[in-house]
Write an enzyme that holds these catalytic residues in place. Structure first.
Site, mmCIF file in Angstrom:
data_model
loop_
_atom_site.group_PDB
_atom_site.id
_atom_site.type_symbol
_atom_site.label_atom_id
_atom_site.label_comp_id
_atom_site.label_asym_id
_atom_site.label_seq_id
_atom_site.Cartn_x
_atom_site.Cartn_y
_atom_site.Cartn_z
ATOM 1 N N ASP A 158 -17.719 2.676 38.915
ATOM 2 C CA ASP A 158 -18.820 2.934 37.761
ATOM 3 C C ASP A 158 -17.789 2.953 37.095
ATOM 4 O OD1 ASP A 158 -20.216 5.856 38.163
ATOM 5 O OD2 ASP A 158 -18.768 5.646 39.959
ATOM 6 N N GLY A 293 -22.053 1.870 30.416
ATOM 7 C CA GLY A 293 -21.742 1.144 31.588
ATOM 8 C C GLY A 293 -23.856 0.732 31.492
ATOM 9 N N LEU A 294 -24.433 1.582 31.726
ATOM 10 C CA LEU A 294 -25.920 1.745 31.516
ATOM 11 C C LEU A 294 -26.675 1.702 29.973
ATOM 12 C CD1 LEU A 294 -28.131 1.814 33.634
ATOM 13 C CD2 LEU A 294 -28.946 4.476 33.026
#
Lengths: 419, 425
Positions: A158, A293-294
């Site tokens: 992650d 991140g996403l």
């Protein structure tokens, strides 16, 4: 009565604090019999220091794990009677060299108390610090790392997206150098700037900057800091409240790591910087202002989506949100503004315009001009890396003596700087 | 120009076929990128609370003014057959469309529970289409994990659109697959520079731009997981252009070349258009290849991009593929890719996750490519992993992105090295 000689025009606040503490200790502390149990004094914490209250609690807990008690914590919370009995401790923990190094050196000489050199901010530094304490006391390092989560948080997939994110670090030297070590080795950021405002610590900071391969920035002129940040185009600033303001203006997120601080830097909950719990706190604090991140991916993928326009900004990032709105619409801006140097545009455009007025020399010193097609292509790059792309492309063009940047130049530069 | 095809590819290599427990996301996940690609579409999942949680957790990272997906939650009385699920669905759709006049395409997305209770969403879509025509077209597809893995959600969605596309009236190139905007622009620019066109794209950005399709249509897939869409377009008489997929310099060149051949583009023009970006792509990959060369890579089945990516990593980055797993191996679509894979690679299709984890542990690869469910447990065991969803989310196609694509694989390896100096030092 203790006489103090504090030349306030030639020396700065840190010197004043350090010298005052030194004189108080010198006047009151005397050699004494050591306590039966191994004890130490905690030196340097102050009421307005960045998270000092919580650092004291965290270190007290850590040292207790090794069987070491705190004799006196000073200056934070100390009364004259406490200073007078500092000589009882077996050694000193120099928490903040900025405010207590002179006192620590005097106590080493006059009271025979060795002091710790390592400031335990970060996982690695905390482990090093405990080893140093073990060396001073002969006690084995006994700590429960069970609550230390930062290393796994950082190692898990992650966090892969954090790799190589470019950070600019500025603060007092102690916090800045500690932050650089954590950023580079424990979180996997790339340090693109490192500096401090206290000249007294210029030497160690220069050494640290050399280690990280960056130019040290030692200044107390915030405009110089702002210019350096604008030029480096980092994705994250780690700084004081001053840098937080700069970040707001430039649309770059910032986490505070050092004094000078704001009332918001005195949180109700316990949130130290030192020790293992401090390492956890630091990981969280530095990650939160970043685009996640996403979210980063979605922003990258769908530039034309109306909710992802620059004006929308990342969802949880108020500062950039406001700043981005000030950016003029596509295609028109920079060349036109550069042509009218007398006009002072609104921030944050001011920074890039400043760069336009002092362009990277291209061959005979002419400005590098962005063609409309290249400017258009640049807009497709998400805002949080666009500054870097712009800078790299301009440098690439300048190195090759190009006058104009086309779409092709943009991609040539991208391939050139790929790593 | 021609490709130098090795005689030792994997086209005829045996495939290890496994059916067992699988560790993959279901097709609902594709909604995360599809709903951004088609801003006038709405995805209504007919599913359980679990489906809603999945979407919320996976896509709810961002806060939007108006969401473009939602879940019609099947409750106990629906599952028990006490309520007429169709009536309830009609009511929910009517409410949604009344509130959201911007919706032009509504997808009813089937899920595991809707499959289990045999709710006929195809008939529901037909019925609702009639009710809400002409403003809204209602389509359906299944994102159920019983039938699909995550990228198949896009395949099912695009395939569902094909029957409703208008007939094509001229010779056109149809480019199939949801690409990031910036990549789609680069693709259009390359093809236009080659003199190829008119260009149409599926999925279209908005409903009014829906491409036509017919016997004069040539189509090229940009994503390797679009097997059903491929078949649906063939049924409409469109002609496929088969080639390696446009990942890496080599794949992009082969893909463009195959289209250029159909359009009769000469070698000189092809060279003139592609020479500079090809050189760029090679330079950008070289910067990453230093980290990757000689490293062994193991693919768990996840996105159906595994075979093209393994080809890219082995031929352009010097990696050694050990096992390449894919959820489903489409022989026709993958033929050109398999030719380019080095012989000796274990190809596996489907999954029996425990057996595959045993093979992975025995192989002890330098890099393991897998879904998020496996990545962290493997990291905790000391393996370096690349989680696969990012490969779908990141711009990786065509000439300007191979450096970024190689970088996605190099990054975890670099990160491991960086952190290894960390805490203790």
């Amino acid at each position: 009565m203790i006489a103090l000689d504090l030349p306030s025009y030639s020396r700065k606040e840190n010197f004043g604090a350090d010298e005052t503490f030194h004189q108080i200790v010198r006047a009151l502390a005397r050699p004494m019999r050591r306590t039966g149990q191994v004890t130490c004094n905690l030196l340097g914490a102050t009421a307005l220091g960045f998270r000092h209250r919580d650092d004291v609690a965290e270190l007290t807990r850590l040292l207790a794990g090794m069987g070491i008690a705190v004799n006196v914590c000073a200056p934070l919370g100390a009364r004259p009677a406490d200073i007078a009995r500092m000589g009882q401790a077996h050694f000193n923990v120099l928490m903040y060299p900025e405010t207590a190094e002179t006192a620590a050196r005097w106590m080493e000489r006059a009271l025979g108390q060795p002091f710790t050199r390592i400031v335990p901010i970060g996982t690695g530094a905390t482990r090093d610090f405990l080893a140093e304490v073990s060396g001073l006391t002969g006690l084995p390092v006994q700590v429960d790392e069970g609550a230390l989560r930062a290393p796994w948080w950082s190692a898990s997939v992650d966090s892969t997206y954090l790799t190589g994110k470019r950070v600019f670090i500025f603060g007092d030297a102690t916090h800045a150098m500690a932050a650089a070590r954590i950023a580079a080795r424990e979180i996997g950021f790339e340090v693109v700037g490192l500096g401090c405002y206290n000249r007294e610590f210029a030497r160690p900071l220069r050494a640290a900057a050399a280690q990280h391969g960056v130019e040290p920035l030692i200044t107390d002129d915030y405009l110089e800091v702002e210019a350096a940040i604008a030029a480096a185009q980092p994705e994250l600033i780690l700084g004081t409240q001053m840098e937080r303001m700069i970040g707001k203006r430039l649309g770059i997120p910032c986490a505070v790591i050092s004094s000078p601080v704001h009332v918001q830097d005195f949180p109700a909950r316990t949130s130290p910087q030192m020790g293992f719990d401090g390492a956890n706190v630091i990981f969280d604090t530095w990650i939160h202002p970043l685009v996640m991140g996403l979210e980063e991916h979605l922003l990258t993928m769908f530039r034309e989506d109306f909710e992802f326009q620059d004006a929308a900004g990342p969802s949880d990032h108020g500062a950039a949100h406001a700043a981005r709105r000030a950016e003029p619409a596509a295609a028109v801006p920079e060349v036109a503004l550069a042509a009218a140097p007398g006009v002072s545009p609104p921030d944050p455009q001011g920074i890039s315009v400043k760069r336009k007025e002092e362009p990277v020399p291209a061959g005979d010193g002419a400005a590098v001009e962005w063609l409309a097609e290249a400017e258009q292509e640049l807009k497709k790059i998400p805002f949080f890396v666009r500054g870097k792309a712009r800078r790299n492309t301009e440098r690439y063009a300048a190195d090759r003596g190009l006058r104009a940047i086309s779409r092709e130049t943009l991609y040539e530069a991208k391939a050139h700087y790929a790593r | 120009m021609s490709l130098d095809l090795p005689a030792t590819g994997c086209r005829t290599a045996p495939v290890l076929r496994e059916r067992g427990q699988r560790e993959v996301f279901c097709g609902l996940t594709a909604i995360i990128w599809l709903h951004r690609k088609m801003p006038d579409a709405f995805f209504l999942v007919v599913g359980s609370r679990t489906c809603a949680h999945l979407l919320q957790a996976a896509a709810g990272v961002m806060i939007f003014a108006e969401p473009r997906f939602g879940t019609a939650i099947l409750e106990e009385k629906d599952l028990a057959g006490l309520a007429d699920a169709n009536q309830e669905l009609d009511r929910e759709v009517a409410r949604l469309l009344a509130r959201r006049p911007d919706i032009r395409r509504l997808f009813l997305v089937g899920s595991c529970p809707s499959e289990v209770i045999k709710l006929d969403l195809a008939r529901a879509a037909e019925r609702l289409s009639v009710q809400h025509a002409p403003r809204v077209m209602v389509l359906n597809y299944s994102g159920s994990g019983i039938e699909t893995t995550f990228t198949q959600g896009e395949d099912a969605c695009l395939a569902a659109m094909v029957p409703g596309l208008p007939p094509a009236t001229q010779r056109e190139l149809l480019l199939v697959g949801a690409l990031p905007d910036v990549v789609e622009d680069q693709m259009r620019a390359l093809l236009t520079d080659l003199g190829i066109g008119p260009l149409r794209v599926l999925p279209a950005h908005v409903a009014d731009q829906a491409p036509g399709v017919g016997p004069q249509t040539w189509f090229a897939l940009t994503q390797p997981f679009l097997g059903d869409t491929h078949a649906a377009l063939m049924r409409r008489g469109a002609q496929p252009i088969l080639a390696p997929f446009p990942f890496g310099e080599e794949g992009t060149t082969a893909w463009l070349r195959a289209i250029a051949d159909v359009w009769g583009v000469g070698p000189d023009r092809f060279e003139a258009v592609t020479a500079a970006p090809r050189a760029r792509a090679r330079r950008a990959v070289a910067a990453q290849a230093a980290t990757l060369a000689g490293k062994r890579v193991f693919f768990f089945p996840d996105s159906q991009m595994e075979i093209p990516l393994a080809r890219f990593l082995s031929r352009e980055c010097g990696m050694i593929p050990v096992e390449v797993g894919t959820p489903y191996l489409h022989r026709d679509l993958m033929a050109a890719e398999l030719d380019l894979l080095p012989a000796g690679v274990t190809l596996s299709e489907g999954q029996d996750v425990d057996l595959q984890l045993d093979r992975q542990a025995a192989a002890a690869p330098d890099l393991t490519v897998c879904g998020l469910g496996l990545a962290n447990p493997l990291e905790a065991q000391g393996f370096t992993t690349k989680w696969a969803i990012e490969l779908v989310f990141t711009p990786v196609h065509f000439y300007e992105q191979p450096g970024d694509l190689a970088g996605l694989f190099a990054r975890p390896l670099r990160r491991r090295d960086i952190l290894a100096q960390g805490g203790g030092a």
